[in-house]
Scaffold this motif. Structure first.
Motif, short mmCIF file in Angstrom:
data_model
loop_
_atom_site.label_atom_id
_atom_site.label_comp_id
_atom_site.label_asym_id
_atom_site.label_seq_id
_atom_site.Cartn_x
_atom_site.Cartn_y
_atom_site.Cartn_z
N PRO A 95 45.15 26.85 50.35
CA PRO A 95 45.53 27.61 51.55
C PRO A 95 46.30 28.87 51.20
O PRO A 95 46.07 29.93 51.77
CB PRO A 95 46.41 26.64 52.33
CG PRO A 95 46.18 25.31 51.72
CD PRO A 95 45.76 25.53 50.31
N SER A 96 47.22 28.77 50.24
CA SER A 96 48.05 29.94 49.95
C SER A 96 48.67 29.83 48.57
O SER A 96 49.08 28.75 48.12
CB SER A 96 49.16 30.05 51.01
OG SER A 96 50.10 31.02 50.61
N LEU A 97 48.71 30.95 47.87
CA LEU A 97 49.39 31.00 46.57
C LEU A 97 49.79 32.44 46.29
O LEU A 97 48.96 33.34 46.36
CB LEU A 97 48.47 30.48 45.45
CG LEU A 97 48.95 30.70 44.01
CD1 LEU A 97 50.23 29.93 43.74
CD2 LEU A 97 47.88 30.29 43.01
N VAL A 98 51.07 32.66 46.01
CA VAL A 98 51.53 34.01 45.72
C VAL A 98 52.29 34.00 44.40
O VAL A 98 53.11 33.12 44.14
CB VAL A 98 52.45 34.54 46.84
CG1 VAL A 98 52.98 35.92 46.47
CG2 VAL A 98 51.72 34.57 48.16
N ILE A 99 51.97 34.94 43.54
CA ILE A 99 52.70 35.08 42.26
C ILE A 99 53.23 36.50 42.19
O ILE A 99 52.46 37.46 42.34
CB ILE A 99 51.78 34.75 41.08
CG1 ILE A 99 51.42 33.25 41.11
CG2 ILE A 99 52.43 35.15 39.76
CD1 ILE A 99 50.41 32.84 40.07
#
Ligand SMILES: Nc1ncnc2c1ncn2[C@@H]1O[C@H](COP(=O)(O)OP(=O)(O)O)[C@@H](O)[C@H]1O
Ligand SMILES: [Mg+2]
Lengths: 237, 461
Positions: A30-34
């Motif tokens: 659904p969501s992943l931020v780096i």
């Protein structure tokens, strides 16, 4: 706040779904931020889709659904050729093993990205490829090996040559897919130390993937793919 | 592109055995294809170049090819003999500008002796070099004079002023009854022409006659005791055509028992025309005043009532020869084309079967930024390079081979095949083979393209 709404992130994934052809769903994130400049450790058991995710980030695979933004570029909106050029210019990639072209010397292996892609070459500015190679080779302690044939190197040496290649011309994003799993403990620790130092010097974002959780302590951020990936949870259920 | 070229080259060198075998296969098939072509062209040029400027070759009634080959090239026997009076009659024909009489039938240590006149040195043209030129001395004038072809002088170590005692007919081979009584003196040596003339000795018609008279006297005036024509011993000659004034006394069956099967690669004098007919020729060369008259003159000579004669236009008769050989050449060319196909299939197999082991390599190339099109180019370049190397080696082998074999071919057949750089036809062949090599490379390239897209960065081995 959705991932796509985070400008400046190194990686922003939103509603990503992926299957190989008509096969089962491998990824459903659904969501992943780096964040840019962070050193991220991503772990998960073998077969959980780590390499697949890296392929999507590197633009070699194409998301079935959802959005994948890398360095503020929408990978889905790019053509195959654009993704290849993007990868060549902005991403360094290290495999678990067999990183090198067997019929080239260590030197020529390191030089490959700059020789194959003008964009990557342009990142060097006024610096010559040769000077850049010597620089990165010194950082990774392989200066003496530069003119050895790739096949004459030990596995640990090969991984350092591969890291040097990934770091040449300071790409913004360095992706390592289990680069230490074929190394013994001493070699592994030495490699990780060199890698950390070089990435810091290059100001790059590091995404390091491994099934070995014990390595996680050395990184800024630790992520577990199975907990990000709904496809695995559904599988397990 | 340079990067890919370097990659392709290194990749090939990394697999030396398969690469070399592939190059060798392509090279050998190219050699076969070009060799046939070179031999064909060389032979034609050699034959055509030997007799330039002569409009007609006239001899006794018989096969046109036999007449031409026997009279001009020293291959086999001329068709028979032409009485000297007949020759003289024709020389007065208004359409004829010049004539060169040829009396063939004697030999000296394996080289043929031509009885002729000084006109030969004036009118014989070969290739672009023009007339015969002398390395030393001058033309024949008296019955005791002999002029040597360059190879005769070189092989036998003869010099100006040396004495030559010519044998006659098969006696020369058998070593019997030489014309001891009529020795000749070397008055001239010709420059090399790379035509059959290099392997001939030239004397006057009177010289031939004097020699035979002396020989007949030495043999006790018993012509019947001299073995005459022995067609069975003549390699390559068509012995069936022996028309005209052959006297019944010619003991055809008397082939000497000493030589059967020996078949030396030397010139074997075909007929014994002077034995019973002192004043006769084997053939004569004709130059016409205008080229238009050649055809009419040829018809006239062929229809001559007083004596059955055959006149041939050298170019036309050689054309017939080439047409006959065309079928053989076509067959050889087909064989060459098939070996090319086999060679290219070998390359396809080698490249294709290496792909499985190279999937990792392709994934690495993709990871460092190679586009799928580069993967395709890499494999096409590899096949292209192998083919190019094969072609280059093939051309070198062909030219080197002819350079090496030239001497042997000339000594065996008298045909001088010049080493030539490939002509337009050969370059066309090479172009087709190169294109085919690149096309063949597209097959493994396509597979590598598909699998590198499917594999991405994780080839499943
Ligand atoms: N090229 C491919 N084609 C089809 N299925 C694949 C391919 N690569 C991986 N998979 C499948 O996708 C899943 C995730 O594999 P992968 O991403 O390699 O896992 P990891 O790297 O975590 O070990 C596995 O079930 C694997 O069988
Ligand atoms: Mg993996």
């Amino acid at each position: 706040m959705t991932a796509a709404g985070r400008p400046g992130a190194a990686i922003a994934i939103d509603g990503l779904q992926f299957s190989y052809g008509s096969g089962p769903r491998v990824l459903d994130i659904p969501s992943l931020v780096i964040d840019r400049g962070s050193r991220v450790f991503l772990h998960g058991p073998s077969g959980c889709g780590k390499t697949t995710l890296l392929g999507l980030l590197a633009g070699v695979l194409h998301a079935t659904n959802g959005s994948v933004r890398v360095l503020d570029r929408d990978m889905n909106a790019m053509s195959g050729g654009q993704r290849d050029a993007f990868r060549a210019e902005h991403i360094g990639y290290v495999f678990q093993q067999f990183n090198l072209i067997p019929y080239l010397s260590a030197y020529d292996n390191i030089a490959l990205p700059c020789r194959l892609d003008a964009g990557r070459r342009a990142r060097l500015g006024a610096v010559s490829i040769d000077a850049a190679i010597r620089d990165v080779a010194a950082q990774l302690d392989i200066t003496a090996l530069l003119h050895h044939s790739a096949t004459a190197l030990s596995v640990g040496q090969q991984q350092r040559v591969a890291a040097a290649r990934a770091l040449l011309a300071s790409p913004e994003l360095v992706i390592c897919d289990e680069p230490t799993s074929s190394l013994d403990t001493d070699r592994r620790d030495a490699f990780l130390a060199l890698l950390a130092r070089s990435v810091a010097q290059a100001n790059a974002t590091l995404l390091f993937v491994s099934h070995d959780k014990s390595l996680g302590a050395r990184f800024d951020v630790q992520l577990s793919l199975p907990s990000l990936n709904r496809a695995t949870r559904l599988d397990a259920a | 592109m340079n990067v890919l070229l370097a990659l392709a080259w290194r990749s090939l060198r990394n697999r030396p055995v398969t690469s070399l075998l592939t190059v060798a296969a392509v090279a050998l098939s190219i050699t076969l294809l070009l060799g046939v072509e070179q031999a064909r062209r060389g032979m034609r040029e050699s034959f055509t170049g030997t007799i330039k400027g002569t409009d007609l070759v006239v001899g006794a009634r018989g096969g046109t090819l036999q007449l031409l080959l026997g009279a001009v090239f020293g291959i086999g026997a001329p068709t028979g003999s032409v009485p000297y009076e007949v020759y003289e009659t024709w020389t007065k024909h208004p359409a004829i500008k010049w004539t060169v009489p040829l009396a063939i039938g004697d030999s000296y240590r394996g080289f043929r002796v031509l009885g002729t006149t000084p006109a030969l040195f004036r009118h014989w043209r070969y290739r672009s070099a023009g007339t015969l030129s002398f390395a030393a001395g001058h033309v024949i004038a008296t019955p005791r004079d002999v002029v040597l072809g360059s190879e005769v002088a070189a092989t036998l170590g003869l010099r100006m002023g040396d004495t030559v005692t010519v044998g006659h007919g098969l006696n020369a081979v058998a070593g019997l009854g030489d014309h001891e009584a009529h020795p000749f003196t070397v008055v001239g040596i010709l420059q090399q022409t790379s035509t059959p003339l290099d392997r001939a000795l030239f004397v006057t018609l009177d010289g031939i006659e004097a020699m035979h008279e002396a020989g007949a006297a030495a043999d006790g005036g018993m012509p019947g005791a001299m073995p005459g024509a022995a067609p069975a011993a003549m390699p390559g000659a068509a012995p069936t055509v022996m028309p005209g004034p052959a006297p019944p006394s010619m003991p055809v069956a008397a082939a000497p028992a000493a030589t059967p099967g020996a078949a030396p690669p030397e010139y074997i004098p075909p007929t014994n025309i002077f034995q019973d007919q002192p004043r006769a020729l084997s053939a004569f060369l004709v130059g016409t005043r205008t080229r238009y008259e050649t055809l009419r003159l040829q018809r006239e000579i062929n229809q001559y009532k007083a004596e059955p004669l055959t006149a041939v236009i050298p170019g036309v008769t050689l054309g017939e020869l080439w047409r006959t050989l065309g079928t053989v050449e076509g067959g050889l060319r087909l064989v060459g084309a098939l070996t090319i196909i086999v060679g290219l299939i070998g390359m396809l197999v080698a490249l294709y079967s290496s792909l499985e082991a190279r999937r990792r390599e392709m994934a690495v190339l993709r990871a460092v930024g190679a586009r799928p099109s580069m993967i395709v180019s890499l494999l096409v370049l590899e096949s292209g390079m192998l083919t190019l190397l094969g072609c280059a080696l093939g051309v070198a082998l062909t030219m080197g081979g002819f350079a090496l074999a030239q001497g042997t071919i000339e000594a065996r057949t008298g045909v001088h095949i010049a080493v030539q750089v490939p002509g337009a036809l050969e370059w066309t062949y090479i172009g087709i083979v190169l294109a085919a090599g690149v096309l063949v490379g597209l097959v493994p390239a396509w597979r590598a393209y598909r699998s590198s897209l499917a594999d991405g960065l994780s080839p499943r081995l």
